[in-house]
Write a protein that holds these residues in place. Structure first.
Motif, PDB file in Angstrom:
ATOM      1  N   UNK A   1       4.658   2.678   6.979  1.00 49.92           N
ATOM      2  CA  UNK A   1       3.360   2.626   6.289  1.00 49.92           C
ATOM      3  C   UNK A   1       2.310   1.889   7.135  1.00 49.92           C
ATOM      4  N   UNK A   2       2.758   0.842   7.821  1.00 51.11           N
ATOM      5  CA  UNK A   2       1.835   0.079   8.666  1.00 51.11           C
ATOM      6  C   UNK A   2       1.235   0.972   9.753  1.00 51.11           C
ATOM      7  N   UNK A  77      -0.041  -3.062   2.645  1.00 54.26           N
ATOM      8  CA  UNK A  77      -0.612  -1.993   3.478  1.00 54.26           C
ATOM      9  C   UNK A  77      -1.061  -0.786   2.659  1.00 54.26           C
ATOM     10  N   UNK A  78      -0.386  -0.529   1.535  1.00 54.51           N
ATOM     11  CA  UNK A  78      -0.765   0.599   0.675  1.00 54.51           C
ATOM     12  C   UNK A  78      -2.178   0.434   0.121  1.00 54.51           C
ATOM     13  N   UNK A 328      -7.529   6.356  -5.127  1.00 55.46           N
ATOM     14  CA  UNK A 328      -6.432   6.458  -4.176  1.00 55.46           C
ATOM     15  C   UNK A 328      -5.378   5.396  -4.441  1.00 55.46           C
ATOM     16  N   UNK A 329      -5.817   4.175  -4.759  1.00 51.97           N
ATOM     17  CA  UNK A 329      -4.875   3.094  -5.069  1.00 51.97           C
ATOM     18  C   UNK A 329      -4.063   3.411  -6.316  1.00 51.97           C
ATOM     19  N   UNK A 339       1.645   8.404  -2.179  1.00 51.78           N
ATOM     20  CA  UNK A 339       1.142   8.161  -0.825  1.00 51.78           C
ATOM     21  C   UNK A 339       1.001   9.478  -0.071  1.00 51.78           C
ATOM     22  N   UNK A 340       2.003  10.326  -0.177  1.00 53.55           N
ATOM     23  CA  UNK A 340       1.982  11.624   0.506  1.00 53.55           C
ATOM     24  C   UNK A 340       0.841  12.485  -0.018  1.00 53.55           C
TER      25      UNK A 340
END
Length: 399
Positions: A1-2, A77-78, A328-329, A339-340
């Motif tokens: 993810x980073x 990071x998300x 988005x969050x 996330x995808x």
């Protein structure tokens, strides 16, 4: 993810580059001081250099906007990914519309919206937002506009020529300002690098802190500085011709003395803010300077309809990007599938806007109409110099 977040951050830096090229190069292109493609190449190099000159703004973003560390919020990071998505999509939308909106405020808005939905209101340091984002946004274009107004008045006053006997106005010779624009626009590009490239440095530093690979409160690492400098330089070279059109001829008809005054005012404001660590909107400063220079020149008309459109874009940038970041969050909060989906949808929207923009293509050839672009400074080619030398020699022999 980073790794995904860092990649998105660098893409945002790229959009920041082509979104803000107009800040430095729209007026010298409009006045014919420098050719369009040469202008963006020069701006790209100076953005690259400027990114290495200071890191105060990066520290403001990485250690001030969102609370992090042992005594603060452990932002993930998300959440940063969601904030960047809001900033990127808003940048692309305003570029498509030719609006010189603030990439800085898009970034701040996206982060704030994502942090509020993903963590809560307590995650945002609203004191920092007020002191180093909101207040500079309100006062910087006004101050830059006032300085540009005074500089333009002074420039025309000092260069006015009158017949000593009749007092009639003589032909005004202000070509030197066109040459001077090459210097002032270069200074703006350098200043832009010291301010805007650092915002992405701050974001990547925040990601590394959130991932536990860098201690809280520390500044950006050297590789981060280099990567961000390169990304914004490449983006700057891409042009952002739609916004150059708006800034170069959409606000007012720019003459060399006006352009020189506007660019000098813009550079001064940006360099001062970078030194103080203010995450200034270079777009707002540049726009305010162009408007101020238009008001400072007698007989020039400022197109207030365009000004109103740009001001509306400024007003909605922070909340607009915040809404996208928040959505988005919320989507990312559902897990890996979220996330995808967010990544795929965001990529699709960016690609669609790029394809849509090709229907009314704006490039270096039609961004701003200039009768004699790049005539201020001419560099004769080697072959031409040799031909001139040969002609001179022939004349000497004949003589």
């Amino acid at each position: 993810m980073v790794a995904l977040v860092i990649a998105l951050a660098l893409f945002f830096d790229f959009t920041n580059g082509f979104h803000d090229t107009a800040n430095a190069m729209a007026t010298p292109i409009a006045t014919g001081a420098i050719k369009p493609k040469t202008a963006v190449a020069l701006a790209a190099v100076l953005n690259l250099v400027g990114a290495f000159l200071s890191t105060e703004v990066a520290k403001t973003i990485s250690g001030g906007l969102i609370r992090e560390g042992t005594d603060g919020i452990h932002i993930t990071p998300e959440i940063i990914f969601a904030g960047l998505m809001g900033a990127v999509l808003w940048n692309m939308f305003t570029w498509l519309k030719g609006l010189p909106s603030s990439s800085s405020h898009a970034l701040f808005g996206g982060l704030i919206g994502a942090a509020i939905v993903g963590i809560g209101f307590h995650a945002v340091n609203f004191d920092t937002v007020l002191q180093k984002v909101i207040l500079p946004a309100v006062f910087s274009p006004l101050l830059a506009g006032a300085v540009a107004y005074l500089c333009t008045k002074l420039a025309y006053l000092l260069t006015s020529r009158h017949d000593p006997e009749t007092g009639d106005k003589l032909t005004q010779k202000r070509g030197g300002f066109r040459t001077g624009q090459i210097f002032t626009s270069s200074l703006v590009a350098l200043a832009h690098g010291t301010n805007d490239a650092q915002k992405t440095m701050g974001i990547i530093t925040l990601v590394l802190i959130a991932a536990g690979t860098q201690p809280a409160g520390s500044g950006p690492q050297l590789w981060v500085i280099g990567a961000c400098a390169l990304a914004i330089a490449i983006g700057t070279y891409a042009g952002g011709w739609r916004i150059i059109r708006t800034m170069g001829s959409g606000l007012t008809d720019v003459k060399p003395a006006q352009g020189f005054s506007a660019e000098a005012s813009t550079a001064s404001a940006i360099l001062a803010s970078s030194h103080l660590g203010f995450a200034l909107s270079t777009t707002q400063v540049a726009s305010g300077s162009v408007i101020g220079s238009g008001l400072g020149r007698k007989g020039t008309t400022v197109r207030w309809g365009t000004v109103g459109r740009i001001a509306t874009g400024w007003l909605f940038t922070l909340p607009g990007a915040a809404i996208v970041g928040a959505l988005t969050a919320f989507l990312i909060g559902t897990g890996t599938v979220g996330v995808v989906i967010a990544a795929v949808v965001g990529t699709a929207v960016v690609v669609y806007m790029f394809i849509y923009s090709r229907k009314s293509h704006v490039g270096h050839h039609n961004a701003v109409e200039v009768e004699e672009a790049g005539t201020a400074v001419r560099f004769r080619k080697k072959k031409a110099r040799k031909q001139n030398l040969s002609k001179s020699a022939s004349k000497d022999i004949q003589a």
